[in-house]
Design an enzyme around this catalytic site. Structure first.
Site, PDB file in Angstrom:
ATOM      1  N   THR A 161     -14.925  -4.995   6.310  1.00 59.16           N
ATOM      2  CA  THR A 161     -14.851  -4.916   7.777  1.00 59.16           C
ATOM      3  C   THR A 161     -15.061  -3.493   8.280  1.00 59.16           C
ATOM      4  OG1 THR A 161     -12.474  -4.847   7.520  1.00 59.16           O
ATOM      5  CG2 THR A 161     -13.414  -6.939   8.186  1.00 59.16           C
ATOM      6  N   THR A 193     -18.622  -7.688 -17.812  1.00 56.06           N
ATOM      7  CA  THR A 193     -17.466  -6.835 -17.528  1.00 56.06           C
ATOM      8  C   THR A 193     -16.521  -7.515 -16.541  1.00 56.06           C
ATOM      9  OG1 THR A 193     -18.817  -4.898 -17.944  1.00 56.06           O
ATOM     10  CG2 THR A 193     -16.791  -4.541 -16.683  1.00 56.06           C
ATOM     11  N   ARG A 242       1.285  -2.642   7.010  1.00 56.35           N
ATOM     12  CA  ARG A 242       2.128  -1.697   7.747  1.00 56.35           C
ATOM     13  C   ARG A 242       3.072  -2.288   8.785  1.00 56.35           C
ATOM     14  NH1 ARG A 242      -3.090   1.897   8.476  1.00 56.35           N
ATOM     15  NH2 ARG A 242      -3.836  -0.245   8.406  1.00 56.35           N
ATOM     16  N   ASP A 266      -5.739  -6.907  -5.780  1.00 58.29           N
ATOM     17  CA  ASP A 266      -6.891  -6.680  -4.884  1.00 58.29           C
ATOM     18  C   ASP A 266      -7.687  -5.467  -5.362  1.00 58.29           C
ATOM     19  OD1 ASP A 266      -8.633  -6.794  -2.740  1.00 58.29           O
ATOM     20  OD2 ASP A 266      -7.215  -5.889  -1.323  1.00 58.29           O
ATOM     21  N   LEU A 267      -8.409  -5.653  -6.456  1.00 60.04           N
ATOM     22  CA  LEU A 267      -9.207  -4.531  -7.003  1.00 60.04           C
ATOM     23  C   LEU A 267     -10.696  -4.719  -6.725  1.00 60.04           C
ATOM     24  CD1 LEU A 267      -7.333  -3.871 -10.375  1.00 60.04           C
ATOM     25  CD2 LEU A 267      -7.068  -2.721  -8.176  1.00 60.04           C
ATOM     26  N   LYS A 268     -11.059  -5.781  -6.061  1.00 62.11           N
ATOM     27  CA  LYS A 268     -12.460  -5.997  -5.627  1.00 62.11           C
ATOM     28  C   LYS A 268     -13.460  -5.693  -6.736  1.00 62.11           C
ATOM     29  CE  LYS A 268     -11.427  -5.149  -0.741  1.00 62.11           C
ATOM     30  NZ  LYS A 268     -10.000  -4.771  -0.814  1.00 62.11           N
ATOM     31  N   PHE A 269     -13.394  -6.475  -7.811  1.00 65.21           N
ATOM     32  CA  PHE A 269     -14.297  -6.247  -8.949  1.00 65.21           C
ATOM     33  C   PHE A 269     -15.758  -6.380  -8.529  1.00 65.21           C
ATOM     34  CE2 PHE A 269     -10.688  -8.165 -11.667  1.00 65.21           C
ATOM     35  CZ  PHE A 269     -10.140  -6.927 -11.921  1.00 65.21           C
ATOM     36  N   HIS A 270     -16.604  -5.495  -9.035  1.00 66.34           N
ATOM     37  CA  HIS A 270     -18.049  -5.516  -8.742  1.00 66.34           C
ATOM     38  C   HIS A 270     -18.721  -4.784  -9.898  1.00 66.34           C
ATOM     39  CE1 HIS A 270     -21.387  -4.806  -5.462  1.00 66.34           C
ATOM     40  NE2 HIS A 270     -21.858  -5.298  -6.596  1.00 66.34           N
ATOM     41  N   ASP A 271     -19.249  -5.535 -10.863  1.00 65.62           N
ATOM     42  CA  ASP A 271     -19.832  -4.915 -12.061  1.00 65.62           C
ATOM     43  C   ASP A 271     -20.762  -5.944 -12.697  1.00 65.62           C
ATOM     44  OD1 ASP A 271     -20.176  -3.219 -14.376  1.00 65.62           O
ATOM     45  OD2 ASP A 271     -18.205  -2.358 -13.966  1.00 65.62           O
ATOM     46  N   ILE A 272     -21.245  -5.665 -13.894  1.00 63.52           N
ATOM     47  CA  ILE A 272     -22.110  -6.654 -14.538  1.00 63.52           C
ATOM     48  C   ILE A 272     -21.263  -7.883 -14.922  1.00 63.52           C
ATOM     49  CG2 ILE A 272     -23.796  -4.951 -15.366  1.00 63.52           C
ATOM     50  CD1 ILE A 272     -22.480  -5.158 -18.139  1.00 63.52           C
ATOM     51  N   PRO A 273     -21.911  -9.042 -15.037  1.00 62.11           N
ATOM     52  CA  PRO A 273     -21.146 -10.287 -15.257  1.00 62.11           C
ATOM     53  C   PRO A 273     -20.180 -10.218 -16.437  1.00 62.11           C
ATOM     54  CG  PRO A 273     -23.423 -10.813 -14.716  1.00 62.11           C
ATOM     55  CD  PRO A 273     -23.364  -9.307 -14.845  1.00 62.11           C
ATOM     56  N   ASP A 322       0.852  -1.196   0.000  1.00 64.95           N
ATOM     57  CA  ASP A 322       0.000   0.000   0.000  1.00 64.95           C
ATOM     58  C   ASP A 322       0.884   1.241   0.000  1.00 64.95           C
ATOM     59  OD1 ASP A 322      -2.364  -1.493  -0.023  1.00 64.95           O
ATOM     60  OD2 ASP A 322      -2.288  -1.745   2.149  1.00 64.95           O
ATOM     61  N   LYS A 347       0.670  -8.014  -2.536  1.00 69.27           N
ATOM     62  CA  LYS A 347      -0.684  -7.554  -2.861  1.00 69.27           C
ATOM     63  C   LYS A 347      -0.638  -6.141  -3.427  1.00 69.27           C
ATOM     64  CE  LYS A 347      -4.052  -6.377   0.284  1.00 69.27           C
ATOM     65  NZ  LYS A 347      -4.871  -5.252  -0.148  1.00 69.27           N
ATOM     66  N   ARG A 380      -1.748  -8.395  13.232  1.00 66.42           N
ATOM     67  CA  ARG A 380      -0.810  -7.564  13.977  1.00 66.42           C
ATOM     68  C   ARG A 380       0.024  -8.444  14.905  1.00 66.42           C
ATOM     69  NH1 ARG A 380      -1.753  -4.769  10.566  1.00 66.42           N
ATOM     70  NH2 ARG A 380      -2.412  -2.600  10.469  1.00 66.42           N
TER      71      ARG A 380
HETATM   72  O1  C5P Z   1      -1.387  -2.294   6.851  1.00 70.50           O
HETATM   73  P1  C5P Z   1      -2.347  -3.400   7.139  1.00 70.50           P
HETATM   74  O2  C5P Z   1      -1.679  -4.664   7.663  1.00 70.50           O
HETATM   75  O3  C5P Z   1      -3.499  -2.945   8.016  1.00 70.50           O
HETATM   76  O4  C5P Z   1      -2.924  -3.753   5.700  1.00 70.50           O
HETATM   77  C1  C5P Z   1      -3.963  -4.670   5.537  1.00 70.50           C
HETATM   78  C2  C5P Z   1      -4.300  -4.780   4.089  1.00 70.50           C
HETATM   79  O5  C5P Z   1      -5.454  -5.610   3.963  1.00 70.50           O
HETATM   80  C3  C5P Z   1      -4.674  -3.471   3.399  1.00 70.50           C
HETATM   81  O6  C5P Z   1      -4.218  -3.564   2.045  1.00 70.50           O
HETATM   82  C4  C5P Z   1      -6.167  -3.420   3.455  1.00 70.50           C
HETATM   83  O7  C5P Z   1      -6.727  -2.718   2.386  1.00 70.50           O
HETATM   84  C5  C5P Z   1      -6.518  -4.898   3.367  1.00 70.50           C
HETATM   85  N1  C5P Z   1      -7.803  -5.247   3.953  1.00 70.50           N
HETATM   86  C6  C5P Z   1      -8.122  -5.023   5.287  1.00 70.50           C
HETATM   87  N2  C5P Z   1      -9.333  -5.371   5.783  1.00 70.50           N
HETATM   88  C7  C5P Z   1     -10.214  -5.963   4.987  1.00 70.50           C
HETATM   89  C8  C5P Z   1      -9.910  -6.219   3.653  1.00 70.50           C
HETATM   90  C9  C5P Z   1      -8.685  -5.850   3.166  1.00 70.50           C
HETATM   91  O8  C5P Z   1      -7.313  -4.499   6.031  1.00 70.50           O
HETATM   92  N3  C5P Z   1     -11.369  -6.331   5.490  1.00 70.50           N
END
Ligand code: C5P
Length: 230
Positions: A120, A67, A211, A58-65, A9, A31, A181
């Site tokens: 989330t 596309t 991070r 990780d572009l989370k596609f959401h469109d018509i089938p 990121d 990712k 974490r």
């Molecule tokens: O920096 P961190 O460890 O929090 O990054 C978590 C990664 O997972 C980020 O790229 C974030 O967009 C992704 N993510 C998330 N929670 C989700 C789905 C994806 O933190 N529910």
């Protein structure tokens, strides 16, 4: 350790490639999400793949089938190994994605299709505002069922969803878990978290870690510390 996915990121190709250079061969995948992809585009994905690393798009596609099917095929041609799509796009959209993968030429690697259920960041009140009266837990379970029915390869799930989803899905679907974490590290904006070892014990197949590694002053050392505790 190939169960670790490092979330790149960052804003630029230079920062992304620096991290890839520092961490390569010690992690399973890198990712690339909306932030980096919007800044640097598909050429950066090709470059990471050219360097021999696996990419989770990780572009989370959401469109018509139609596309989404075509976007999935385009992502596969870039050489990505995993990609995400929103299960809320419905069974027809998910099935179009699966069909697109099944139609790929034999020489193209088939990416693992991962369904995103409920973000989330959404609480029950946020779901009610968009017309979803089931609480988040029920909606996650319902959408995970749809992912399974469509034949996706896996889903993305937070640490607290892991136990119930593993029980619901058995071991056929892969579960990819962010919100990881290491003990004692900064939570940043994450609230529902688990340590890497706890998430693996609870049934995660892959851990997405951003991070705690990428914002550290010594990313390789932070990664090694995480690996040493698994
Ligand atoms: O920096 P961190 O460890 O929090 O990054 C978590 C990664 O997972 C980020 O790229 C974030 O967009 C992704 N993510 C998330 N929670 C989700 C789905 C994806 O933190 N529910």
């Amino acid at each position: 350790m190939n169960q670790i996915i490092v979330a790149l990121d960052v804003d630029s190709r230079a920062e992304a490639l620096r991290l890839v250079g520092q961490l390569r061969q010690r992690v399973g995948l890198f990712k690339v999400g909306s932030q980096l992809f919007t800044a640097e585009g598909p050429e950066l994905v090709r470059e990471i793949v050219r360097q021999g690393e696996k990419v989770f798009l990780d572009l989370k596609f959401h469109d018509i089938p139609n596309t989404v099917g075509k976007a999935v095929a385009a992502a596969a041609r870039l050489g990505v190994s995993m990609l995400t799509l929103h299960t809320a796009g419905g069974l027809k959209m998910l099935s179009a994605a699966v069909a697109a993968v099944n139609r790929l030429p034999a020489a193209v690697e088939r990416p693992l299709l991962l369904g995103v259920t409920v973000l989330t960041s959404l609480a029950d009140e946020d779901l009610a505002q968009v017309g979803v009266d089931a609480g988040a837990a029920l909606q996650v379970s319902r959408l995970a069922g749809l992912a399974e029915e469509a034949g996706l390869g896996g889903i993305v799930a937070s640490p607290e969803e892991l136990g119930p989803l593993r029980r619901q899905l058995g071991s056929a679907l892969k579960i990819v878990t962010p919100g990881i974490r290491p003990a004692g590290s900064d939570l940043n904006d994450q609230s529902r978290i688990a340590t890497p070892a706890a998430a693996l014990r609870a049934g995660a197949d892959y851990l997405v870690i951003g991070r705690p590694i990428t914002a550290s002053s010594d990313p390789p050392a932070s990664l090694e510390k995480i690996l040493s505790k698994l």
